[in-house]
Design a protein around this motif. Structure first.
Motif, PDB file in Angstrom:
ATOM      1  N   SER A   1       0.825  -1.211   0.000  1.00 45.59           N
ATOM      2  CA  SER A   1       0.000   0.000   0.000  1.00 45.59           C
ATOM      3  C   SER A   1       0.856   1.257   0.000  1.00 45.59           C
ATOM      4  CB  SER A   1      -0.918   0.003   1.233  1.00 45.59           C
ATOM      5  OG  SER A   1      -1.811  -1.090   1.202  1.00 45.59           O
ATOM      6  N   ALA A   2       1.963   1.227   0.737  1.00 45.97           N
ATOM      7  CA  ALA A   2       2.864   2.381   0.779  1.00 45.97           C
ATOM      8  C   ALA A   2       3.480   2.642  -0.583  1.00 45.97           C
ATOM      9  CB  ALA A   2       3.958   2.147   1.820  1.00 45.97           C
ATOM     10  N   VAL A   3       3.848   1.587  -1.270  1.00 48.08           N
ATOM     11  CA  VAL A   3       4.436   1.741  -2.611  1.00 48.08           C
ATOM     12  C   VAL A   3       3.400   2.250  -3.602  1.00 48.08           C
ATOM     13  CG1 VAL A   3       5.415   0.454  -4.548  1.00 48.08           C
ATOM     14  CG2 VAL A   3       6.246   0.030  -2.231  1.00 48.08           C
ATOM     15  N   LEU A   4       2.151   1.807  -3.467  1.00 51.74           N
ATOM     16  CA  LEU A   4       1.091   2.198  -4.397  1.00 51.74           C
ATOM     17  C   LEU A   4       0.583   3.614  -4.160  1.00 51.74           C
ATOM     18  CD1 LEU A   4      -1.043  -1.067  -4.416  1.00 51.74           C
ATOM     19  CD2 LEU A   4       0.190  -0.126  -6.367  1.00 51.74           C
ATOM     20  N   ASP A   5       0.825   4.161  -2.991  1.00 48.23           N
ATOM     21  CA  ASP A   5       0.261   5.456  -2.619  1.00 48.23           C
ATOM     22  C   ASP A   5       0.632   6.538  -3.632  1.00 48.23           C
ATOM     23  OD1 ASP A   5      -1.123   7.286  -0.937  1.00 48.23           O
ATOM     24  OD2 ASP A   5       0.799   7.958  -0.128  1.00 48.23           O
ATOM     25  N   GLY A   6      -0.393   7.205  -4.157  1.00 53.66           N
ATOM     26  CA  GLY A   6      -0.170   8.288  -5.105  1.00 53.66           C
ATOM     27  C   GLY A   6       0.130   7.854  -6.518  1.00 53.66           C
ATOM     28  N   THR A   7      -0.109   6.580  -6.847  1.00 51.28           N
ATOM     29  CA  THR A   7       0.152   6.081  -8.199  1.00 51.28           C
ATOM     30  C   THR A   7      -1.127   5.501  -8.798  1.00 51.28           C
ATOM     31  OG1 THR A   7       0.654   3.749  -7.721  1.00 51.28           O
ATOM     32  CG2 THR A   7       2.403   5.359  -7.294  1.00 51.28           C
ATOM     33  N   ASP A   8      -1.056   5.214 -10.088  1.00 51.20           N
ATOM     34  CA  ASP A   8      -2.178   4.566 -10.773  1.00 51.20           C
ATOM     35  C   ASP A   8      -1.918   3.084 -11.002  1.00 51.20           C
ATOM     36  OD1 ASP A   8      -3.601   6.972 -11.003  1.00 51.20           O
ATOM     37  OD2 ASP A   8      -2.491   7.519 -12.823  1.00 51.20           O
ATOM     38  N   ALA A   9      -0.889   2.540 -10.394  1.00 48.65           N
ATOM     39  CA  ALA A   9      -0.528   1.138 -10.610  1.00 48.65           C
ATOM     40  C   ALA A   9      -1.592   0.197 -10.047  1.00 48.65           C
ATOM     41  CB  ALA A   9       0.820   0.835  -9.972  1.00 48.65           C
ATOM     42  N   ASN A  10      -1.770  -0.926 -10.730  1.00 50.76           N
ATOM     43  CA  ASN A  10      -2.646  -1.984 -10.234  1.00 50.76           C
ATOM     44  C   ASN A  10      -1.887  -2.861  -9.251  1.00 50.76           C
ATOM     45  OD1 ASN A  10      -4.774  -1.225 -11.996  1.00 50.76           O
ATOM     46  ND2 ASN A  10      -3.768  -2.324 -13.679  1.00 50.76           N
ATOM     47  N   THR A  11      -2.639  -3.718  -8.579  1.00 51.93           N
ATOM     48  CA  THR A  11      -1.987  -4.679  -7.692  1.00 51.93           C
ATOM     49  C   THR A  11      -2.669  -6.032  -7.826  1.00 51.93           C
ATOM     50  OG1 THR A  11      -1.206  -5.093  -5.434  1.00 51.93           O
ATOM     51  CG2 THR A  11      -3.429  -4.188  -5.675  1.00 51.93           C
ATOM     52  N   GLY A  12      -1.920  -7.078  -7.522  1.00 48.84           N
ATOM     53  CA  GLY A  12      -2.430  -8.439  -7.535  1.00 48.84           C
ATOM     54  C   GLY A  12      -1.639  -9.257  -6.538  1.00 48.84           C
ATOM     55  N   VAL A  13      -2.132 -10.445  -6.230  1.00 50.80           N
ATOM     56  CA  VAL A  13      -1.461 -11.338  -5.285  1.00 50.80           C
ATOM     57  C   VAL A  13      -0.892 -12.515  -6.059  1.00 50.80           C
ATOM     58  CG1 VAL A  13      -1.721 -12.802  -3.258  1.00 50.80           C
ATOM     59  CG2 VAL A  13      -2.987 -10.650  -3.409  1.00 50.80           C
ATOM     60  N   ILE A  14       0.412 -12.721  -5.931  1.00 53.62           N
ATOM     61  CA  ILE A  14       1.087 -13.807  -6.638  1.00 53.62           C
ATOM     62  C   ILE A  14       1.586 -14.825  -5.629  1.00 53.62           C
ATOM     63  CG2 ILE A  14       3.398 -12.770  -6.658  1.00 53.62           C
ATOM     64  CD1 ILE A  14       3.521 -13.663  -9.667  1.00 53.62           C
ATOM     65  N   ASP A  15       1.598 -16.090  -6.022  1.00 59.27           N
ATOM     66  CA  ASP A  15       1.875 -17.179  -5.081  1.00 59.27           C
ATOM     67  C   ASP A  15       2.947 -18.101  -5.664  1.00 59.27           C
ATOM     68  OD1 ASP A  15       1.844 -19.296  -3.317  1.00 59.27           O
ATOM     69  OD2 ASP A  15      -0.125 -20.044  -3.948  1.00 59.27           O
TER      70      ASP A  15
END
Length: 354
Positions: A312-326
């Motif tokens: 969340s800290a890395v994503l703050d202020g960006t338009d990047a998506n996120t996903g969970v990888i295993d």
């Protein structure tokens, strides 16, 4: 009771073609490798899994049943001490009479060096594996990247000689994190995430099983060949899934995926943490944040077991998506289907996130 058990064993032998009592006891460290061993043993026997896929392989305490599996093993298959340093002593102490396959030491294994630092450059794996690159349309980009990377390498060299004190602080934090997280040799231990390695290991496993159990050698090698064909089809499937997003930029939670990247012509831009056994420094997080914000990173990948606040800290202020990888198959049932589904799920996560 003893007579009844003997009768059941005889019936099982007649029905299955082989009595399980004649099949080697095999103990395997992690779920993805266990899946490959199970594929080779399919229809003949079942290997024992030492670690559940929901835990980190870097640190773990054996349960009594898992220690017993090691003690009873005729064959132990494990990645090696670079991945599971705590397991080395257990194998040496409990599996004294077992044949041991250490995959990170096998000649068949293609090894990649560790990547140090928070940020990665594409050449770190592409240039070392040009013979596996089926995507000629990236050559022009590679030529351009070579010049940029030469410049970056020169700047990094200067930074190491105290031209920029702030950058030196970053380097010191990263080196400290690297030693704390891995205490490693030169090679990245996450080699199971290369289906090319997995394919080579199938024959290696079949050979060891056949040496211990010659009567079933035909079944072991037939299973290995079928597994290799399945992995080849899987790689084609994954390449097709990733083609539309290949070239997209993404950040991983910890640096575990370069074998997957190399096999499928992808390039992570950096890792939030150098390993899954330690938290990243504030300087490292700042480096990652800067790259995400300034260089159009499209995706930041989390892992279910680890601190979502860092992502969340890395994503703050960006338009990047996120996903969970295993990378270990934490949500999958152990067995023959786990490995191909693991690779398929990783590709699907990337395709959706980028």
């Amino acid at each position: 009771m003893s007579r009844k058990l003997t009768s059941l064993s005889m019936i099982a032998g007649l029905m299955g073609g082989t009595a399980f009592a004649d099949v080697p006891n095999v103990a395997v460290d992690i779920a993805p490798v266990h899946s490959l061993v199970a594929r080779v043993m399919d229809g003949v026997g079942e290997p024992s899994l030492i670690m559940p896929p929901t835990v980190s392989p870097h640190e773990y305490n054996l349960r009594p049943s898992e220690a017993a599996a090691l003690q009873n093993a005729d064959i132990v298959v494990w990645m090696g001490e670079d991945l599971t340093p705590w397991l080395e002593g257990a194998v040496e102490t409990l599996s004294t009479d077992a044949a041991v396959i250490t995959l990170l030491e096998a000649e068949e294994t293609n090894l990649l060096d560790f990547r140090e630092g928070a940020l990665f450059e594409a050449h770190e794996h592409h240039d070392d594996h040009e013979e596996h690159d089926d995507h000629d349309d990236h050559d022009d980009h590679d030529d351009h990247d070579d010049h940029a990377e030469d410049h970056d390498d020169h700047e990094d060299h200067e930074d190491d000689h105290d031209d920029h004190a702030h950058d030196d602080d970053h380097d010191e934090h990263d080196h400290e994190e690297a030693h704390d997280a891995h205490d490693h040799g030169e090679h990245d231990p996450h080699a199971w995430l290369s289906p090319m390695n997995a394919s080579a290991w199938l024959n290696l496993i079949a050979a060891e099983l056949s040496a211990a159990d010659p009567e079933n050698a035909g079944a072991y090698f037939a299973n290995a060949a079928a597994g290799q064909a399945e992995l080849e089809a899987l790689s084609s499937e994954v390449n097709a899934l990733l083609d539309p997003v290949r070239g997209g930029s993404f950040i991983v939670f910890h640096d575990a995926y370069q074998y997957f990247e190399t096999d499928f012509d992808l390039a992570a831009s950096g890792a939030i943490s150098i390993g899954d056994a330690s938290d990243p420094s504030p300087a490292r997080i700042a480096e990652i944040q800067e790259r995400v914000r300034n260089e159009g990173v499209g995706c930041v990948l989390a892992e279910a077991q680890f601190n979502p606040g860092l992502v969340s800290a890395v994503l703050d202020g960006t338009d990047a998506n996120t996903g969970v990888i295993d990378p270990l198959g934490a949500t999958l049932d152990p067995g023959t289907a786990l490995y191909p589904q693991l690779i398929r799920n990783m590709a699907a996560t990337l395709a959706e996130c980028l």
